[in-house]
Design an enzyme around this catalytic site. Structure first.
Site, PDB file in Angstrom:
ATOM      1  N   GLY A 281      -6.659  43.752  -5.984  1.00 35.22           N
ATOM      2  CA  GLY A 281      -6.130  43.978  -7.329  1.00 35.22           C
ATOM      3  C   GLY A 281      -4.740  43.377  -7.418  1.00 35.22           C
ATOM      4  CB  CYS A 348      14.032  63.257 -23.647  1.00 33.66           C
ATOM      5  SG  CYS A 348      14.475  62.487 -25.191  1.00 33.66           S
ATOM      6  CE1 TYR A 376      -3.693  49.640  -9.166  1.00 37.37           C
ATOM      7  CE2 TYR A 376      -2.381  48.105  -7.874  1.00 37.37           C
ATOM      8  CZ  TYR A 376      -3.568  48.761  -8.103  1.00 37.37           C
ATOM      9  OH  TYR A 376      -4.646  48.512  -7.288  1.00 37.37           O
TER      10      TYR A 376
HETATM   11  N1  LLP Z   1     -10.495  49.112  -3.872  1.00 35.33           N
HETATM   12  C1  LLP Z   1     -10.303  50.431  -3.906  1.00 35.33           C
HETATM   13  C2  LLP Z   1     -11.405  51.316  -3.532  1.00 35.33           C
HETATM   14  C3  LLP Z   1      -9.048  50.950  -4.283  1.00 35.33           C
HETATM   15  O1  LLP Z   1      -8.856  52.259  -4.305  1.00 35.33           O
HETATM   16  C4  LLP Z   1      -7.995  50.061  -4.638  1.00 35.33           C
HETATM   17  C5  LLP Z   1      -6.686  50.565  -5.057  1.00 35.33           C
HETATM   18  C6  LLP Z   1      -8.268  48.683  -4.610  1.00 35.33           C
HETATM   19  C7  LLP Z   1      -9.529  48.235  -4.198  1.00 35.33           C
HETATM   20  C8  LLP Z   1      -7.233  47.651  -4.983  1.00 35.33           C
HETATM   21  O2  LLP Z   1      -6.156  47.673  -4.109  1.00 35.33           O
HETATM   22  P1  LLP Z   1      -5.002  46.549  -4.207  1.00 35.33           P
HETATM   23  O3  LLP Z   1      -5.614  45.237  -3.792  1.00 35.33           O
HETATM   24  O4  LLP Z   1      -4.535  46.516  -5.610  1.00 35.33           O
HETATM   25  O5  LLP Z   1      -3.978  47.028  -3.261  1.00 35.33           O
HETATM   26  N2  LLP Z   1      -0.877  52.653  -8.426  1.00 35.33           N
HETATM   27  C9  LLP Z   1      -0.491  52.190  -7.115  1.00 35.33           C
HETATM   28  C10 LLP Z   1      -1.625  51.501  -6.395  1.00 35.33           C
HETATM   29  C11 LLP Z   1      -2.852  52.355  -6.252  1.00 35.33           C
HETATM   30  C12 LLP Z   1      -3.982  51.644  -5.567  1.00 35.33           C
HETATM   31  C13 LLP Z   1      -5.229  52.436  -5.643  1.00 35.33           C
HETATM   32  N3  LLP Z   1      -6.395  51.812  -5.106  1.00 35.33           N
HETATM   33  C14 LLP Z   1       0.720  51.284  -7.257  1.00 35.33           C
HETATM   34  O6  LLP Z   1       1.204  51.095  -8.385  1.00 35.33           O
HETATM   35  O7  LLP Z   1       1.247  50.794  -6.267  1.00 35.33           O
END
Ligand code: LLP
Length: 422
Positions: A281, A348, A376
């Site tokens: 992602g 706030c 995100y």
């Molecule tokens: N696959 C699964 C099963 C996941 O839970 C996630 C992310 C991804 C793929 C993608 O991961 P990435 O390649 O984006 O690292 N809100 C947080 C990140 C939460 C990630 C949750 N799962 C932030 O803003 O850092």
């Protein structure tokens, strides 16, 4: 282009900071602020980095929709040939609306509802990444009712430490995610005996913002051990899904580039027939996007000075939620002496900050860009303080595409009603 900036297609031109061929000031004046701006060139380069690294092995990328679910973004990745990793029925609906194919969708998540299972079965998704015995049994039941066989992978928890922020690490034994490694074999045997599920693969996802290959390689080796045990029992898998997780540079992190991150993982599976799947992602969209905001007020103080901007924690929650760092750059360079500012929004709450203690030469009315906000950012935004969500724009060369209009205030309470008069 300035090599210090994390977005590869961002740099200073005569009209200040510009993304691809378009000055950010022009985007602000056309669409207002706050606005998320994404570079199609940067997204394409990030996707191609995966594609090029994966040419020597049968492989598929499933973009993790949760990172950025805008239809414009999804349609771009769909056209590049990406599949999609979803975690809700809502994300599946978005993928289909964006022109994605259900046959290239994997469904992750610990809490899939029966309704979501039915939706995904009707659509004909590629695979359910099942995270518990109860979910497996429920999926078998729901699939039986719809007279379909559900393709499944068990998401196993390989119990490796991804060495990342505790909120985004998922592959440790004490996380809620996945099936415990030592229970996986028994659960696969159960799956093989169920009439309405079809064992198709194995999956894991150990965490996010990984800045080193070592943990994912360790997870891959553990998975391979299990795959061999399964095939010895006659359970041949058609794919191995290693999740997402590759990190990006927000500040001074030095994550490997995509090819270097994947190379040792691919070595683990050299000569294997199973298709390798990845669910990135952040590394596909994080550094392709920024949040553009305007300074409303400068408020000097004895101890701290504040730059109060028109974006807030409702637009970009990561700083408040994880103490995350996003680079802040002035769109129009000035010769004034830089001052140190807290970059805060109008909400706030004292937790409403976007960045701490940044040296900036700025005046009221100036534009700031918060970098690395493509992942995100918008997907975690809210309407707190009845603030309409930011607009979203994709830049392609010198073309601008408004892919999400700013929300009209009335739409924020369109589903609400007054109490009847008594
Ligand atoms: N696959 C699964 C099963 C996941 O839970 C996630 C992310 C991804 C793929 C993608 O991961 P990435 O390649 O984006 O690292 N809100 C947080 C990140 C939460 C990630 C949750 N799962 C932030 O803003 O850092």
């Amino acid at each position: 282009m300035n090599s210090e900036l994390t977005i590869p297609t961002l740099g200073y031109g005569t009209a200040g900071l510009q993304i691809e061929g378009v000055p950010l000031a022009e985007i602000a004046s056309r669409f207002g602020t706050p606005v998320f701006v994404y570079s199609l060139g940067a997204m394409t380069a990030a996707f191609n980095a995966y594609r090029n690294a994966l040419t020597r092995h049968k492989a598929q990328v499933f973009y993790a929709v949760k990172a950025n679910a805008n239809l414009g973004v999804l349609s771009a990745f769909a056209r590049m040939g990406s599949g999609f990793d979803i975690v809700s029925g809502g994300e599946l609906t978005r993928v289909i609306a964006a022109g994605g194919h259900a046959s290239k969708v994997v469904f992750s998540g610990v809490g899939k509802s029966s309704q979501e299972m039915r939706q995904a079965l009707d659509a004909g998704i590629r695979c359910f990444n099942v995270e518990s015995r109860s979910e497996l049994e429920r999926l078998n039941r729901v699939a039986g009712e719809t007279c379909k066989a559900a393709p499944i992978a068990l998401r196993v928890n390989p119990d490796v430490d991804p060495k990342t922020h505790p909120y985004i690490s998922t592959g440790l034994r004490n996380n809620k995610f996945g099936v415990a490694f030592n229970e996986a074999l028994a659960l696969y045997r159960l799956a093989a005996s169920l009439p309405n599920v079809k064992v198709s693969g194995i999956a894991c996802h150990i965490g996010s913002q990984l800045v080193d290959s070592a943990p994912i390689v360790e997870a891959a080796e553990k998975l391979l051990g299990l795959v061999n045990q399964l095939s010895a029992e006659g359970m041949a898998l058609d794919h191995i899904d290693l999740g997402g997780g590759l990190g990006i540079r927000y500040q001074d992190e030095t994550p490997p580039d995509t090819a270097d991150y994947l190379a040792p993982v691919l070595r683990v599976f050299e000569g294997r027939h199973e298709e390798l799947c990845f669910e990135p992602g952040r590394s596909l969209i994080g550094n392709a996007g920024l949040l553009l905001t305007r300074i409303e007020y400068l408020k000097p103080g004895a101890e701290k000075s504040f730059a109060i901007v028109d974006a807030a924690m409702n637009d970009l929650a990561r700083p408040a939620l994880y103490d995350a760092y996003h680079e802040v750059v002035a769109v129009t360079p000035r010769d004034d002496k830089p001052q140190r500012y807290e970059i805060v929004g109008p909400i706030c709450e004292s937790g409403d900050f976007l960045a701490h203690d940044r040296a900036l030469a700025v005046r009221e009315g100036d534009l700031l860009a918060l970098l690395s906000a493509g992942a995100y950012g918008m997907t975690m935004s809210s309407n707190y303080n009845t603030r309409p969500r930011a607009a979203e724009v994709i830049v392609n060369g010198d073309q601008l595409h408004l892919v999400r209009a700013r929300e009209p205030i009335e739409s924020l309470f369109a589903l609400e009603s007054l109490l009847p008069e008594t």
